[in-house]
Design a protein around this motif. Structure first.
Motif, PDB file in Angstrom:
ATOM      1  N   SER A  74       0.819  -1.214   0.000  1.00  0.00           N
ATOM      2  CA  SER A  74       0.000   0.000   0.000  1.00  0.00           C
ATOM      3  C   SER A  74       0.855   1.268   0.000  1.00  0.00           C
ATOM      4  N   VAL A  75       0.220   2.346  -0.463  1.00  0.00           N
ATOM      5  CA  VAL A  75       0.774   3.694  -0.372  1.00  0.00           C
ATOM      6  C   VAL A  75      -0.340   4.548   0.225  1.00  0.00           C
ATOM      7  N   ASP A  76      -0.068   5.215   1.333  1.00  0.00           N
ATOM      8  CA  ASP A  76      -1.107   6.029   1.961  1.00  0.00           C
ATOM      9  C   ASP A  76      -1.066   7.466   1.440  1.00  0.00           C
ATOM     10  N   CYS A  77      -1.962   8.285   1.939  1.00  0.00           N
ATOM     11  CA  CYS A  77      -2.095   9.658   1.442  1.00  0.00           C
ATOM     12  C   CYS A  77      -0.894  10.537   1.793  1.00  0.00           C
ATOM     13  N   GLY A  78      -0.016  10.057   2.655  1.00  0.00           N
ATOM     14  CA  GLY A  78       1.208  10.787   2.983  1.00  0.00           C
ATOM     15  C   GLY A  78       2.409  10.255   2.218  1.00  0.00           C
ATOM     16  N   SER A  79       2.138   9.460   1.173  1.00  0.00           N
ATOM     17  CA  SER A  79       3.173   8.840   0.326  1.00  0.00           C
ATOM     18  C   SER A  79       4.065   7.866   1.085  1.00  0.00           C
ATOM     19  N   GLN A  80       3.550   7.316   2.172  1.00  0.00           N
ATOM     20  CA  GLN A  80       4.282   6.312   2.925  1.00  0.00           C
ATOM     21  C   GLN A  80       3.866   4.929   2.429  1.00  0.00           C
ATOM     22  N   THR A  81       4.832   4.033   2.239  1.00  0.00           N
ATOM     23  CA  THR A  81       4.524   2.686   1.786  1.00  0.00           C
ATOM     24  C   THR A  81       4.453   1.741   2.971  1.00  0.00           C
ATOM     25  N   ASP A  82       3.710   0.667   2.774  1.00  0.00           N
ATOM     26  CA  ASP A  82       3.562  -0.340   3.804  1.00  0.00           C
ATOM     27  C   ASP A  82       3.234  -1.663   3.118  1.00  0.00           C
ATOM     28  N   CYS A 128      -7.123   7.275   8.631  1.00  0.00           N
ATOM     29  CA  CYS A 128      -5.962   7.806   7.932  1.00  0.00           C
ATOM     30  C   CYS A 128      -4.718   7.331   8.672  1.00  0.00           C
ATOM     31  N   LYS A 129      -3.803   6.695   7.935  1.00  0.00           N
ATOM     32  CA  LYS A 129      -2.569   6.208   8.547  1.00  0.00           C
ATOM     33  C   LYS A 129      -1.480   7.276   8.575  1.00  0.00           C
ATOM     34  N   ALA A 130      -1.694   8.382   7.866  1.00  0.00           N
ATOM     35  CA  ALA A 130      -0.671   9.435   7.783  1.00  0.00           C
ATOM     36  C   ALA A 130      -1.150  10.701   8.470  1.00  0.00           C
ATOM     37  N   THR A 131      -1.736  10.557   9.637  1.00  0.00           N
ATOM     38  CA  THR A 131      -2.305  11.722  10.329  1.00  0.00           C
ATOM     39  C   THR A 131      -1.273  12.801  10.612  1.00  0.00           C
ATOM     40  N   ASP A 132      -0.025  12.415  10.809  1.00  0.00           N
ATOM     41  CA  ASP A 132       1.006  13.404  11.101  1.00  0.00           C
ATOM     42  C   ASP A 132       1.478  14.141   9.845  1.00  0.00           C
ATOM     43  N   VAL A 133       1.080  13.655   8.656  1.00  0.00           N
ATOM     44  CA  VAL A 133       1.552  14.249   7.411  1.00  0.00           C
ATOM     45  C   VAL A 133       0.450  15.004   6.664  1.00  0.00           C
ATOM     46  N   CYS A 134      -0.736  14.396   6.544  1.00  0.00           N
ATOM     47  CA  CYS A 134      -1.685  15.007   5.614  1.00  0.00           C
ATOM     48  C   CYS A 134      -3.136  15.023   6.067  1.00  0.00           C
ATOM     49  N   CYS A 135      -3.496  14.349   7.090  1.00  0.00           N
ATOM     50  CA  CYS A 135      -4.906  14.244   7.442  1.00  0.00           C
ATOM     51  C   CYS A 135      -5.298  15.278   8.482  1.00  0.00           C
ATOM     52  N   ALA A 136      -6.569  15.590   8.494  1.00  0.00           N
ATOM     53  CA  ALA A 136      -7.103  16.512   9.487  1.00  0.00           C
ATOM     54  C   ALA A 136      -7.019  15.858  10.855  1.00  0.00           C
ATOM     55  N   PRO A 137      -6.655  16.588  11.867  1.00  0.00           N
ATOM     56  CA  PRO A 137      -6.598  16.000  13.205  1.00  0.00           C
ATOM     57  C   PRO A 137      -7.995  15.609  13.668  1.00  0.00           C
ATOM     58  N   GLU A 138      -8.045  14.705  14.618  1.00  0.00           N
ATOM     59  CA  GLU A 138      -9.322  14.248  15.154  1.00  0.00           C
ATOM     60  C   GLU A 138     -10.126  15.415  15.742  1.00  0.00           C
ATOM     61  N   LYS A 139      -9.445  16.293  16.515  1.00  0.00           N
ATOM     62  CA  LYS A 139     -10.104  17.448  17.107  1.00  0.00           C
ATOM     63  C   LYS A 139      -9.502  18.695  16.489  1.00  0.00           C
TER      64      LYS A 139
END
Length: 164
Positions: A44-52, A135-146
């Motif tokens: 996989s590649v997530d929305c922060g361009s990180q692979t897994d 979202c697995k890339a919360t620290d890179v591209c996703c809106a925070p929970e709050k």
């Protein structure tokens, strides 16, 4: 639950009936069959361009409409026999997460995780749970929970048209 842990749980309870709880107090019918076992490798590649990458064992459960009303559940021994035959044909990744793919007339098709299991009477009850997407890339591209709301004492715009 990992595939190895699931198989070990079956081996330890071979004399019991195998029941699946897909929601609290909602059980797969006794007319279920194991219709497919998938050995899945995910890249996989997530929305922060990180692979897994990871592996899953997906066991499909299907309720046979010709056996509606069946009262006796599949034995753990029979299920273990099926899964052992699959393992001879295509080796399991024993560290892979095990999931169950299931649906019925009132429950959408889903891949469910094993949350826990319970021994009740002569039954091994596998308790399944769905997991929400995240979202697995919360620290890179996703809106925070709050979302933090910032307030200002001074107005942002002035009468001469200067706005923030």
């Amino acid at each position: 639950m990992k595939t190895q842990e699931f198989l070990n749980t079956l081996k330890s309870n071979q004399e019991k009936s195998l029941i699946f709880e897909y929601m609290p107090n909602a059980f797969v019918g006794a007319n279920y069959h194991i219709t497919e076992v998938k050995h899945v490798n995910i890249e996989s590649v997530d929305c922060g361009s990180q692979t897994d990458s990871w592996s899953e064992t997906v066991i499909q459960l299907w309720e046979n409409p010709l056996e509606t009303g069946k009262r006796d559940y599949m034995s753990v021994l029979k299920a273990l026999g099926i899964l052992n035959e699959v393992g001879k044909m295509k080796a399991y990744n024993l560290d892979a997460e095990v999931k169950f793919e299931y649906s019925n007339a009132s429950f959408h098709t889903a891949q469910l995780f094993v949350n826990s299991f319970e021994i009740r009477d002569n039954n091994l009850i596998i308790k399944l749970v769905s997991e929400k997407t995240k979202c697995k890339a919360t620290d890179v591209c996703c809106a925070p929970e709050k979302v933090e709301v910032v307030t200002q004492d001074e107005p942002c715009c002035t009468p001469d048209g200067n706005c923030c």
